[in-house]
Scaffold this active site. Structure first.
Site, PDB file in Angstrom:
ATOM      1  N   HIS A 212       0.799  -1.231   0.000  1.00 19.59           N
ATOM      2  CA  HIS A 212       0.000   0.000   0.000  1.00 19.59           C
ATOM      3  C   HIS A 212       0.833   1.282   0.000  1.00 19.59           C
ATOM      4  O   HIS A 212       0.288   2.369  -0.069  1.00 19.59           O
ATOM      5  CB  HIS A 212      -0.979   0.036   1.181  1.00 19.59           C
TER       6      HIS A 212
HETATM    7  C1  UD1 Z   1      -2.405   5.349   5.573  1.00 20.64           C
HETATM    8  C2  UD1 Z   1      -1.168   5.934   6.224  1.00 20.64           C
HETATM    9  C3  UD1 Z   1      -0.033   4.947   6.153  1.00 20.64           C
HETATM   10  C4  UD1 Z   1      -0.441   3.610   6.695  1.00 20.64           C
HETATM   11  C5  UD1 Z   1      -1.701   3.135   6.028  1.00 20.64           C
HETATM   12  C6  UD1 Z   1      -2.138   1.874   6.714  1.00 20.64           C
HETATM   13  C7  UD1 Z   1      -0.786   8.373   6.100  1.00 20.64           C
HETATM   14  C8  UD1 Z   1      -0.023   9.425   5.398  1.00 20.64           C
HETATM   15  N1  UD1 Z   1      -0.730   7.155   5.534  1.00 20.64           N
HETATM   16  O1  UD1 Z   1      -2.120   5.182   4.196  1.00 20.64           O
HETATM   17  O2  UD1 Z   1       1.049   5.426   6.912  1.00 20.64           O
HETATM   18  O3  UD1 Z   1       0.610   2.693   6.511  1.00 20.64           O
HETATM   19  O4  UD1 Z   1      -2.715   4.119   6.165  1.00 20.64           O
HETATM   20  O5  UD1 Z   1      -3.112   1.178   6.040  1.00 20.64           O
HETATM   21  O6  UD1 Z   1      -1.386   8.620   7.103  1.00 20.64           O
HETATM   22  N2  UD1 Z   1      -9.493   4.396   1.359  1.00 20.64           N
HETATM   23  C9  UD1 Z   1     -10.697   3.755   1.274  1.00 20.64           C
HETATM   24  N3  UD1 Z   1     -11.290   3.369   2.449  1.00 20.64           N
HETATM   25  C10 UD1 Z   1     -10.748   3.588   3.663  1.00 20.64           C
HETATM   26  C11 UD1 Z   1      -9.527   4.260   3.716  1.00 20.64           C
HETATM   27  C12 UD1 Z   1      -8.894   4.661   2.561  1.00 20.64           C
HETATM   28  O7  UD1 Z   1     -11.246   3.537   0.194  1.00 20.64           O
HETATM   29  O8  UD1 Z   1     -11.342   3.195   4.683  1.00 20.64           O
HETATM   30  C13 UD1 Z   1      -8.837   4.802   0.079  1.00 20.64           C
HETATM   31  C14 UD1 Z   1      -9.182   6.231  -0.319  1.00 20.64           C
HETATM   32  O9  UD1 Z   1      -9.285   6.286  -1.700  1.00 20.64           O
HETATM   33  C15 UD1 Z   1      -7.944   7.002   0.108  1.00 20.64           C
HETATM   34  C16 UD1 Z   1      -6.833   5.970  -0.055  1.00 20.64           C
HETATM   35  O10 UD1 Z   1      -7.428   4.726   0.265  1.00 20.64           O
HETATM   36  O11 UD1 Z   1      -7.728   8.138  -0.658  1.00 20.64           O
HETATM   37  C17 UD1 Z   1      -5.650   6.233   0.843  1.00 20.64           C
HETATM   38  O12 UD1 Z   1      -6.045   6.376   2.213  1.00 20.64           O
HETATM   39  P1  UD1 Z   1      -5.146   7.257   3.233  1.00 20.64           P
HETATM   40  O13 UD1 Z   1      -5.633   7.092   4.610  1.00 20.64           O
HETATM   41  O14 UD1 Z   1      -4.987   8.633   2.715  1.00 20.64           O
HETATM   42  O15 UD1 Z   1      -3.729   6.636   3.082  1.00 20.64           O
HETATM   43  P2  UD1 Z   1      -3.285   5.109   3.144  1.00 20.64           P
HETATM   44  O16 UD1 Z   1      -2.644   4.756   1.853  1.00 20.64           O
HETATM   45  O17 UD1 Z   1      -4.416   4.283   3.641  1.00 20.64           O
HETATM   46  N1  UDP Z   2      -3.731  -6.171   8.807  1.00 16.95           N
HETATM   47  C1  UDP Z   2      -5.000  -6.751   8.941  1.00 16.95           C
HETATM   48  N2  UDP Z   2      -5.674  -7.133   7.808  1.00 16.95           N
HETATM   49  C2  UDP Z   2      -5.153  -6.993   6.566  1.00 16.95           C
HETATM   50  C3  UDP Z   2      -3.856  -6.396   6.442  1.00 16.95           C
HETATM   51  C4  UDP Z   2      -3.195  -5.972   7.570  1.00 16.95           C
HETATM   52  O1  UDP Z   2      -5.493  -6.930  10.047  1.00 16.95           O
HETATM   53  O2  UDP Z   2      -5.815  -7.384   5.603  1.00 16.95           O
HETATM   54  C5  UDP Z   2      -3.021  -5.736  10.018  1.00 16.95           C
HETATM   55  C6  UDP Z   2      -1.618  -6.267  10.178  1.00 16.95           C
HETATM   56  O3  UDP Z   2      -1.622  -7.544  10.768  1.00 16.95           O
HETATM   57  C7  UDP Z   2      -1.002  -5.237  11.089  1.00 16.95           C
HETATM   58  C8  UDP Z   2      -1.639  -3.947  10.597  1.00 16.95           C
HETATM   59  O4  UDP Z   2      -2.830  -4.341   9.923  1.00 16.95           O
HETATM   60  O5  UDP Z   2      -1.401  -5.475  12.441  1.00 16.95           O
HETATM   61  C9  UDP Z   2      -0.713  -3.218   9.671  1.00 16.95           C
HETATM   62  O6  UDP Z   2      -1.394  -2.213   9.003  1.00 16.95           O
HETATM   63  P1  UDP Z   2      -0.951  -1.633   7.606  1.00 16.95           P
HETATM   64  O7  UDP Z   2      -0.100  -2.599   6.881  1.00 16.95           O
HETATM   65  O8  UDP Z   2      -2.197  -1.148   6.958  1.00 16.95           O
HETATM   66  O9  UDP Z   2      -0.134  -0.334   8.011  1.00 16.95           O
HETATM   67  P2  UDP Z   2       1.410  -0.065   8.379  1.00 16.95           P
HETATM   68  O10 UDP Z   2       1.797  -0.986   9.457  1.00 16.95           O
HETATM   69  O11 UDP Z   2       2.206  -0.216   7.119  1.00 16.95           O
HETATM   70  O12 UDP Z   2       1.406   1.363   8.795  1.00 16.95           O
END
Ligand code: UD1
Ligand code: UDP
Length: 380
Positions: A212
């Site tokens: 991601h």
């Molecule tokens: C965010 C965090 C990242 C973290 C990740 C974990 C920041 C800058 N980034 O990235 O550090 O590792 O979460 O998963 O805070 N979206 C949905 N549904 C949701 C959430 C998001 O459809 O419930 C889609 C939207 O199109 C959104 C995109 O995902 O624009 C990105 O979501 P966003 O929270 O901005 O960043 P992540 O890539 O999820």
């Molecule tokens: N995780 C989860 N379901 C999924 C993918 C990830 O429960 O389908 C959990 C994973 O085990 C860990 C956390 O989400 O506990 C990590 O989140 P993510 O990878 O979104 O963010 P990051 O750690 O990179 O910030």
């Protein structure tokens, strides 16, 4: 240790995105157990049921007391909206302390609100550094640490990074990894999940993939290269791909990509228990997630990190992690290598022992005792 005579604190505990929930759940429970008042604030950065609500259910975390509903947006819009909404909550509820976890935009936004309102801030998972300023989380980490009063680190490298940045040592406390509290608490329950057989997979005979990071998924060339390599790997080892919503959107824009040609199971994001079950029974994990590098180290599962760097070097030095980058050829080679070697058990880092929430609460209580003795209600 809990002290009955301890003045009770009103503590705003902030969550926003998926990786926050498993870090906050054990701490909220511990703070409540010790008699503190918690205000659980969910910013709504993640909002899909499978990116948010499922974690409250799986982790046994109480419903949020406050839901800010900020949703998605550009970095500036998202960070600013969290700030505006959270400032209002702080004005109304007047917390004694704000606890933020991790490195997402909600973490930085709420730490900034606290710093500007002179409300002390505790940052759990402080001190991690990738030294890659193009990573949005790195900016969030550096600034959050600079303005927080209590810096709770998961590993000694965090302490060293903070010292190098000139952060006073009396703010820094090595407490261990709070994610591992949740992992150890829920591992037995995860063993009961039937997700692996439901997916038609067999224990130890598949890989798990998550992707991601914007640097991997927002550039079509990089995403195509990585997924082409994964598809090739899946010819010998089926791949269960938990697909983040950001990545799902980007894959939709790659019409030439043919994952079906391999054995890649493209899945919706999974809940915590099912995902822990899937990872803990896998042969190999490929990921760009921060948290998964740590969880695979705790579980002794080989992990190939599809990034050029990591803010969690201890998972490489002591754990099962290898940083392999995004070159397709290298990913294929490293997978083949990982599969041809017996799984070597990692050393789980010190203080990744399931008791970090208690140590965080101890630090907060002793900070509060010192503050009360000084008659100082504001500064940390
Ligand atoms: C965010 C965090 C990242 C973290 C990740 C974990 C920041 C800058 N980034 O990235 O550090 O590792 O979460 O998963 O805070 N979206 C949905 N549904 C949701 C959430 C998001 O459809 O419930 C889609 C939207 O199109 C959104 C995109 O995902 O624009 C990105 O979501 P966003 O929270 O901005 O960043 P992540 O890539 O999820
Ligand atoms: N995780 C989860 N379901 C999924 C993918 C990830 O429960 O389908 C959990 C994973 O085990 C860990 C956390 O989400 O506990 C990590 O989140 P993510 O990878 O979104 O963010 P990051 O750690 O990179 O910030």
């Amino acid at each position: 240790m809990s002290n009955q005579a301890e003045p009770v604190l009103k503590i705003a505990c902030v969550v926003g995105a998926r990786p926050n929930f498993m870090k906050m759940a054990p701490l909220v429970r511990e703070l409540k157990r010790r008699g503190h008042e918690t205000i659980l604030v969910h910013t709504g950065q993640h909002y899909d049921e499978n990116m948010s609500k499922v974690f409250f259910d799986d982790l046994g975390m109480p419903e949020p007391d406050v839901y800010l509903g900020v949703g998605s947006g550009s970095h500036s819009r998202q960070t600013a909206t969290v700030m505006i909404e959270f400032e209002r909550i702080c004005e109304e509820r007047k917390p004694d302390l704000i606890v933020v976890v991790g490195d997402v935009n909600s973490t930085l936004a709420c730490a900034l609100v606290g710093a500007k309102m002179w409300i002390p801030v505790a940052h759990v998972e402080a001190g991690l550094r990738s030294f890659d300023a193009r990573m949005p989380e790195e900016i969030n980490r550096v600034i959050t640490d600079r303005i927080s009063d209590l810096l709770l680190t998961p590993s000694p490298d965090g302490d060293a990074n903070l010292e190098a940045e000139g952060i006073p040592a009396d703010r820094v406390h090595l407490v261990g990894n709070i994610m591992i509290d949740s992992l150890l608490e829920h591992l037995e329950r995860a063993k009961q999940s039937s997700i692996v057989s439901n997916l038609g997979l067999a224990d130890g005979e598949y890989a798990v993939l998550t992707l991601h990071r914007p640097s991997n998924v927002d550039d079509p060339a990089v995403l195509t290269e990585v997924l082409d390599a994964v598809r090739d790997v899946s010819a010998s080892l089926p791949v269960a791909f938990s697909c983040h919503p950001r990545t799902r959107q980007k894959i939709g824009q790659l019409p030439g990509l043919d994952l079906d040609a391999g054995n890649v199971k493209l899945l919706e994001p999974l809940g915590y228990i099912d995902f822990l079950s899937l990872v803990s029974r896998s042969r190999l994990v490929m990921t760009d997630s921060g948290g998964l590098q740590e969880e695979t180290t705790a579980l002794g599962i080989p992990c190939l990190t599809i990034r050029e760097n990591t803010e969690r070097p201890i998972t490489v030095e002591q754990g099962t992690n290898r940083i392999v980058g995004t070159d397709g050829g290298r990913i294929r080679e490293e997978c083949a290598r990982a599969l041809s070697q017996p799984i070597s058990k990692s050393r789980v880092p010190a203080l990744w022992d399931g008791r970090t929430a208690g140590r965080v609460a101890d630090v907060i209580e002793s900070w509060n005792r010192r503050r009360s003795e000084r008659g100082d209600e504001r500064a940390g």
